[in-house]
Design a protein around this motif. Structure first.
Motif, PDB file in Angstrom:
ATOM      1  N   MET A 270      23.027 -46.163  38.081  1.00  0.00           N
ATOM      2  CA  MET A 270      22.319 -46.325  39.332  1.00  0.00           C
ATOM      3  C   MET A 270      23.301 -46.499  40.490  1.00  0.00           C
ATOM      4  SD  MET A 270      19.310 -46.486  40.490  1.00  0.00           S
ATOM      5  CE  MET A 270      18.320 -47.098  41.777  1.00  0.00           C
ATOM      6  N   LEU A 271      24.333 -47.323  40.280  1.00  0.00           N
ATOM      7  CA  LEU A 271      25.346 -47.526  41.316  1.00  0.00           C
ATOM      8  C   LEU A 271      26.097 -46.230  41.581  1.00  0.00           C
ATOM      9  CD1 LEU A 271      26.791 -49.479  43.183  1.00  0.00           C
ATOM     10  CD2 LEU A 271      28.324 -50.038  41.293  1.00  0.00           C
ATOM     11  N   ARG A 272      26.337 -45.498  40.535  1.00  0.00           N
ATOM     12  CA  ARG A 272      27.035 -44.207  40.669  1.00  0.00           C
ATOM     13  C   ARG A 272      26.211 -43.230  41.523  1.00  0.00           C
ATOM     14  NH1 ARG A 272      28.972 -41.005  35.330  1.00  0.00           N
ATOM     15  NH2 ARG A 272      29.392 -39.026  36.316  1.00  0.00           N
ATOM     16  N   PHE A 273      24.897 -43.186  41.309  1.00  0.00           N
ATOM     17  CA  PHE A 273      24.007 -42.332  42.091  1.00  0.00           C
ATOM     18  C   PHE A 273      24.018 -42.738  43.569  1.00  0.00           C
ATOM     19  CE2 PHE A 273      19.751 -41.572  43.875  1.00  0.00           C
ATOM     20  CZ  PHE A 273      19.731 -40.180  43.803  1.00  0.00           C
ATOM     21  N   ALA A 274      24.007 -44.035  43.843  1.00  0.00           N
ATOM     22  CA  ALA A 274      24.017 -44.536  45.221  1.00  0.00           C
ATOM     23  C   ALA A 274      25.334 -44.174  45.911  1.00  0.00           C
ATOM     24  CB  ALA A 274      23.798 -46.043  45.237  1.00  0.00           C
ATOM     25  N   ILE A 275      26.442 -44.270  45.226  1.00  0.00           N
ATOM     26  CA  ILE A 275      27.745 -43.921  45.807  1.00  0.00           C
ATOM     27  C   ILE A 275      27.813 -42.424  46.115  1.00  0.00           C
ATOM     28  CG2 ILE A 275      30.220 -43.782  45.340  1.00  0.00           C
ATOM     29  CD1 ILE A 275      29.937 -46.416  43.795  1.00  0.00           C
ATOM     30  N   ILE A 276      27.349 -41.610  45.206  1.00  0.00           N
ATOM     31  CA  ILE A 276      27.348 -40.151  45.423  1.00  0.00           C
ATOM     32  C   ILE A 276      26.436 -39.803  46.605  1.00  0.00           C
ATOM     33  CG2 ILE A 276      26.654 -37.938  44.422  1.00  0.00           C
ATOM     34  CD1 ILE A 276      27.640 -39.019  41.719  1.00  0.00           C
ATOM     35  N   ALA A 277      25.282 -40.470  46.694  1.00  0.00           N
ATOM     36  CA  ALA A 277      24.356 -40.214  47.801  1.00  0.00           C
ATOM     37  C   ALA A 277      24.974 -40.624  49.140  1.00  0.00           C
ATOM     38  CB  ALA A 277      23.042 -40.953  47.567  1.00  0.00           C
ATOM     39  N   LEU A 278      25.664 -41.748  49.182  1.00  0.00           N
ATOM     40  CA  LEU A 278      26.298 -42.208  50.419  1.00  0.00           C
ATOM     41  C   LEU A 278      27.456 -41.282  50.836  1.00  0.00           C
ATOM     42  CD1 LEU A 278      26.315 -46.087  49.982  1.00  0.00           C
ATOM     43  CD2 LEU A 278      24.999 -44.733  51.623  1.00  0.00           C
ATOM     44  N   VAL A 279      28.235 -40.840  49.875  1.00  0.00           N
ATOM     45  CA  VAL A 279      29.331 -39.910  50.172  1.00  0.00           C
ATOM     46  C   VAL A 279      28.775 -38.592  50.693  1.00  0.00           C
ATOM     47  CG1 VAL A 279      31.192 -38.554  49.139  1.00  0.00           C
ATOM     48  CG2 VAL A 279      30.973 -40.981  48.584  1.00  0.00           C
ATOM     49  N   THR A 280      27.727 -38.102  50.072  1.00  0.00           N
ATOM     50  CA  THR A 280      27.098 -36.856  50.519  1.00  0.00           C
ATOM     51  C   THR A 280      26.531 -37.014  51.924  1.00  0.00           C
ATOM     52  OG1 THR A 280      26.524 -36.336  48.228  1.00  0.00           O
ATOM     53  CG2 THR A 280      25.357 -35.116  49.959  1.00  0.00           C
ATOM     54  N   LEU A 281      25.858 -38.101  52.198  1.00  0.00           N
ATOM     55  CA  LEU A 281      25.321 -38.372  53.525  1.00  0.00           C
ATOM     56  C   LEU A 281      26.447 -38.455  54.561  1.00  0.00           C
ATOM     57  CD1 LEU A 281      22.906 -39.060  55.357  1.00  0.00           C
ATOM     58  CD2 LEU A 281      23.302 -41.465  54.774  1.00  0.00           C
ATOM     59  N   GLY A 282      27.528 -39.103  54.192  1.00  0.00           N
ATOM     60  CA  GLY A 282      28.680 -39.197  55.094  1.00  0.00           C
ATOM     61  C   GLY A 282      29.261 -37.832  55.413  1.00  0.00           C
ATOM     62  N   LEU A 283      29.390 -36.971  54.407  1.00  0.00           N
ATOM     63  CA  LEU A 283      29.907 -35.619  54.639  1.00  0.00           C
ATOM     64  C   LEU A 283      28.979 -34.804  55.536  1.00  0.00           C
ATOM     65  CD1 LEU A 283      31.290 -34.680  51.114  1.00  0.00           C
ATOM     66  CD2 LEU A 283      32.598 -35.095  53.197  1.00  0.00           C
ATOM     67  N   VAL A 284      27.686 -34.947  55.321  1.00  0.00           N
ATOM     68  CA  VAL A 284      26.720 -34.225  56.156  1.00  0.00           C
ATOM     69  C   VAL A 284      26.815 -34.700  57.602  1.00  0.00           C
ATOM     70  CG1 VAL A 284      24.249 -33.904  56.594  1.00  0.00           C
ATOM     71  CG2 VAL A 284      25.146 -33.659  54.281  1.00  0.00           C
ATOM     72  N   LEU A 285      26.893 -36.003  57.828  1.00  0.00           N
ATOM     73  CA  LEU A 285      26.983 -36.538  59.183  1.00  0.00           C
ATOM     74  C   LEU A 285      28.287 -36.142  59.867  1.00  0.00           C
ATOM     75  CD1 LEU A 285      25.427 -40.096  58.726  1.00  0.00           C
ATOM     76  CD2 LEU A 285      24.414 -38.090  59.821  1.00  0.00           C
ATOM     77  N   VAL A 286      29.390 -36.200  59.143  1.00  0.00           N
ATOM     78  CA  VAL A 286      30.672 -35.790  59.721  1.00  0.00           C
ATOM     79  C   VAL A 286      30.641 -34.311  60.074  1.00  0.00           C
ATOM     80  CG1 VAL A 286      33.113 -35.407  59.165  1.00  0.00           C
ATOM     81  CG2 VAL A 286      32.054 -37.598  58.668  1.00  0.00           C
ATOM     82  N   THR A 287      30.066 -33.503  59.219  1.00  0.00           N
ATOM     83  CA  THR A 287      29.978 -32.067  59.485  1.00  0.00           C
ATOM     84  C   THR A 287      29.063 -31.785  60.670  1.00  0.00           C
ATOM     85  OG1 THR A 287      30.310 -31.616  57.135  1.00  0.00           O
ATOM     86  CG2 THR A 287      29.429 -29.831  58.473  1.00  0.00           C
ATOM     87  N   ALA A 288      27.940 -32.483  60.741  1.00  0.00           N
ATOM     88  CA  ALA A 288      26.964 -32.222  61.800  1.00  0.00           C
ATOM     89  C   ALA A 288      27.449 -32.696  63.166  1.00  0.00           C
ATOM     90  CB  ALA A 288      25.639 -32.888  61.455  1.00  0.00           C
ATOM     91  N   PHE A 289      28.099 -33.847  63.229  1.00  0.00           N
ATOM     92  CA  PHE A 289      28.478 -34.412  64.518  1.00  0.00           C
ATOM     93  C   PHE A 289      29.964 -34.260  64.835  1.00  0.00           C
ATOM     94  CE2 PHE A 289      24.706 -36.976  63.333  1.00  0.00           C
ATOM     95  CZ  PHE A 289      23.875 -36.543  64.346  1.00  0.00           C
ATOM     96  N   GLY A 290      30.768 -34.048  63.860  1.00  0.00           N
ATOM     97  CA  GLY A 290      32.215 -33.990  64.082  1.00  0.00           C
ATOM     98  C   GLY A 290      32.753 -32.605  64.360  1.00  0.00           C
ATOM     99  N   LEU A 291      32.099 -31.589  63.842  1.00  0.00           N
ATOM    100  CA  LEU A 291      32.577 -30.236  64.044  1.00  0.00           C
ATOM    101  C   LEU A 291      31.710 -29.544  65.088  1.00  0.00           C
ATOM    102  CD1 LEU A 291      33.114 -29.221  60.321  1.00  0.00           C
ATOM    103  CD2 LEU A 291      34.815 -30.063  61.928  1.00  0.00           C
ATOM    104  N   TYR A 292      32.348 -28.906  66.046  1.00  0.00           N
ATOM    105  CA  TYR A 292      31.620 -28.217  67.101  1.00  0.00           C
ATOM    106  C   TYR A 292      31.618 -26.726  66.813  1.00  0.00           C
ATOM    107  CZ  TYR A 292      32.173 -32.652  69.449  1.00  0.00           C
ATOM    108  OH  TYR A 292      32.134 -33.986  69.754  1.00  0.00           O
ATOM    109  N   PRO A 293      30.542 -26.029  67.149  1.00  0.00           N
ATOM    110  CA  PRO A 293      30.507 -24.580  66.925  1.00  0.00           C
ATOM    111  C   PRO A 293      31.513 -23.886  67.843  1.00  0.00           C
ATOM    112  CG  PRO A 293      28.580 -25.279  68.145  1.00  0.00           C
ATOM    113  CD  PRO A 293      29.316 -26.522  67.731  1.00  0.00           C
ATOM    114  N   ALA A 294      31.890 -22.701  67.475  1.00  0.00           N
ATOM    115  CA  ALA A 294      32.842 -21.936  68.271  1.00  0.00           C
ATOM    116  C   ALA A 294      32.240 -21.639  69.639  1.00  0.00           C
ATOM    117  CB  ALA A 294      33.186 -20.637  67.558  1.00  0.00           C
ATOM    118  N   SER A 295      33.056 -21.699  70.640  1.00  0.00           N
ATOM    119  CA  SER A 295      32.598 -21.414  72.003  1.00  0.00           C
ATOM    120  C   SER A 295      32.764 -19.930  72.285  1.00  0.00           C
ATOM    121  CB  SER A 295      33.391 -22.240  73.001  1.00  0.00           C
ATOM    122  OG  SER A 295      33.205 -23.597  72.771  1.00  0.00           O
TER     123      SER A 295
END
Length: 88
Positions: A1-26
């Motif tokens: 269960m703890l392993r599932f929660a850690i994987i979910a948090l890491v995945t959520l973190g990657l999605v947020l970093v990708t969505a807000f940290g990377l800007y589309p090409a101008s």
């Protein structure tokens, strides 16, 4: 269960970093230009080389089509050297 929660948090973190940290090409899109033989005006039999530019408009229209403005101007014949001149 703890392993599932850690994987979910890491995945959520990657999605947020990708969505807000990377800007589309101008990228900029230039307006398409076409050179073709055409009649000088309505009712004229004189063939001239015309430059036609299609400019998209930011208008809200009630369909899936986009409004455009078409500008054309007579230019030097050298621009139409690669196209076949129609027979009068």
């Amino acid at each position: 269960m703890l392993r599932f929660a850690i994987i979910a948090l890491v995945t959520l973190g990657l999605v947020l970093v990708t969505a807000f940290g990377l800007y589309p090409a101008s990228a900029t899109v230039s307006n398409p230009e076409f050179y073709a033989w055409n009649f000088a005006s309505v009712g004229s039999s004189e063939l001239v080389c015309k430059k036609t530019v299609i400019v998209p408009q930011n208008l809200i229209i009630p369909s899936s089509m986009q409004a455009v403005r078409i500008n054309s101007a007579i230019v030097d014949d050298k621009f139409c050297t690669n196209s076949t001149k129609p027979v009068n």
